[in-house]
Design an enzyme around this catalytic site. Structure first.
Site, short mmCIF file in Angstrom:
data_model
loop_
_atom_site.label_atom_id
_atom_site.label_comp_id
_atom_site.label_asym_id
_atom_site.label_seq_id
_atom_site.Cartn_x
_atom_site.Cartn_y
_atom_site.Cartn_z
N CYS A 42 59.20 -7.64 -21.25
CA CYS A 42 59.39 -6.89 -20.01
C CYS A 42 59.16 -5.39 -20.19
O CYS A 42 58.71 -4.71 -19.26
CB CYS A 42 60.78 -7.14 -19.43
SG CYS A 42 62.14 -6.78 -20.56
N HIS A 90 66.93 -5.92 -18.86
CA HIS A 90 65.60 -6.12 -18.27
C HIS A 90 65.00 -4.77 -17.87
O HIS A 90 65.71 -3.88 -17.38
CB HIS A 90 65.73 -7.03 -17.04
CG HIS A 90 64.43 -7.40 -16.41
ND1 HIS A 90 63.36 -7.90 -17.13
CD2 HIS A 90 64.02 -7.32 -15.11
CE1 HIS A 90 62.35 -8.13 -16.29
NE2 HIS A 90 62.73 -7.77 -15.08
#
Length: 487
Positions: free
Chosen positions: A178, A278
């Site tokens: 990510c 994230h």
């Protein structure tokens, strides 16, 4: 998405009333093997050789039984291979993605590993106009790291349109990528004139420009060049740990299929023990501000870029970030990075432009007192100083021209040698100030790369050999016995 339990940065203020912890390093939660604490029962034989003894230490009994059932195997060669020096191509051949630390210097170094220059990355500790003014302009995008809530994460699916043709957006198709997905979602939307790409990255952008987001994500995942740059900080032990973690996750997912769903309370306890992080991106593209989350199938438009004087696209992104933080107020660890144009580029240009103007003043007699003639700027700004900021005499002459307003000034009636000399002194003062800033910026980049190279060094093989030598010579045993006596 990445998993961590440790926080390495002090608490910072991102708004007047919201505290957050700047998250740095990702490290996995280590769990004991399943059923380790359960008693292991050994079946009784039909004819016991001795009276049964009541078990008093079930853990030790289970460990002994487990040892008896393990197939004997020499772990020496496996250990030697795991702790040996990495080969030059090992990172490139590795098909996984390791966890990435949210450190500006490492992101800058990773971009340089990819062959992308002309930008810098700065950490942001607060949201608002005062912060935006301190950032080098333009700001290409923001990377936001936050604690991900999984199925409970707010997605706003109904307001997500299909990805427009003028927006480069890739989905995340594999674990732990990510950070690079967010970085690429910014870099690929930046002005190609302002950034410098090498052939590899130009080719990647050209091949993916017309792909849909899922295909871009898969293309990024399978690109050995980008994946190798992402993994450039990983040591062999990191690669092995990542493989083991993915294997454990797979086994855990298989067990979950065989058990019923847990209560909300138990889910919350598990999430606190195993925190997921994230990265997502915020970018301005063609008059619109976008949130680009690789976990979401489609991008999220946040609104138009403000056109009023003093308006910042960062205000629109900042409001969304603050709202997300308020929703996740129970989990207050965040990190925010800004990808900006490197100030080195504009400062170097300004220094070269000023030096060219000083040469023009030196080469022309404007009339008046001959003693007021402008001296040669190279008498003080020597070739060695010129080289330290990335120039030489020929590059100054070939890369610069006199600005129109400068031409108009020196051609005005009454502009004589005295005025030319005063202007030359002003240009010299500006040149020296720019030189200091350029050298400081170059030193900062050098320090970042030095820290990056230092992290790439793997001392594990040397430590392993040292400890083994201690053991072979009996020193290690003596040290252990001495510690036991002291305790």
């Amino acid at each position: 998405m990445e998993t961590t339990q440790d926080m390495a940065s002090p608490t910072s203020q991102i708004t007047d009333d919201t505290q957050y912890t700047s998250t740095r390093r990702s490290s996995r939660v280590k769990k004991a093997p399943a059923k380790y604490d359960e008693e292991y029962e050994i079946p009784n034989s039909k004819v016991p050789s001795q009276p049964p003894i009541k078990p008093t230490r079930p853990k030790r009994k289970a460990a002994q039984a487990a040892t008896q059932n393990i197939i004997p195997e020499d772990a020496g060669p496996i250990l030697e291979e795991a702790l040996s020096q990495m080969s030059p191509n090992e990172r490139q051949e590795y098909k996984g993605w390791v966890e990435l630390e949210s450190e500006p210097g490492f992101f800058v170094a990773m971009l340089r590993e990819m062959g992308i220059s002309g930008c810098t990355i700065q950490e942001i500790y607060s949201l608002g106009e005062e912060t935006w003014k301190e950032l080098p302009q333009p700001v290409y995008g923001l990377i936001f790291l936050f604690e991900y809530e999984g199925d409970d994460e707010y997605s706003n699916t109904e307001n997500r349109p299909d990805c427009p043709e003028n927006l480069w957006f890739a989905n995340q198709t594999t674990a732990n990528s990510c950070a690079t997905v967010a970085l690429m979602n910014i870099i690929m939307n930046a002005d190609a004139v302002e950034l410098s790409f090498n052939g590899q990255m130009n080719g990647f952008k050209y091949r993916t420009i017309r792909m849909p987001p899922p295909h871009r994500g898969h293309f990024l995942d399978t690109d050995n060049y980008i994946r190798s740059a992402h993994n450039s900080l990983a040591r062999r032990i990191d690669l092995l740990a990542e493989d083991l973690a993915l294997d454990n996750k797979y086994e855990e997912s298989q067990k979950k299929k065989k058990t019923q769903k847990k209560t909300t309370q138990s889910k919350r306890k598990k999430r606190n023990a195993d925190i997921n992080y994230h990265y997502i991106a915020y970018v301005p593209v063609k008059g619109q501000v976008w949130e680009l989350d690789g976990f979401q199938a489609k991008p999220l438009p946040l609104g138009p870029i403000p056109q009023s004087p003093g308006g910042w696209w960062l205000d629109t992104a900042g409001e969304t970030i603050q709202n997300r933080m308020m929703r996740n107020s129970e989990y207050s660890s965040y990190n925010l990075l800004a990808i900006c144009e490197s100030p080195l580029k504009s400062r170097t240009h300004d220094l070269g432009q000023g030096l060219f103007c000083s040469l023009a003043l030196h080469n022309r007699d404007f009339g008046g007192n001959p003693s007021d003639r402008v001296p040669d700027p190279y008498e003080t700004f020597t070739d060695s100083r010129l080289g330290a900021v990335g120039f030489n005499r020929s590059s100054i002459l070939s890369h610069f021209a006199l600005p129109a307003d400068f031409k108009a000034m020196i051609n005005e009636p009454g502009f004589d040698n005295a005025k030319a000399l005063a202007l030359a002194k002003k240009l010299e003062s500006e040149r020296e100030s720019l030189e200091v800033l350029i050298l400081a910026e170059r030193e900062a980049i050098s320090e970042m790369m030095g820290k990056f190279r230092g992290r790439q060094r793997d001392y594990t093989p040397a430590i392993h050999q040292w400890v083994r030598s201690l053991a072979e010579n009996g020193v290690l045993r003596e040290l252990i016995q001495e510690m036991d006596r002291e305790s």
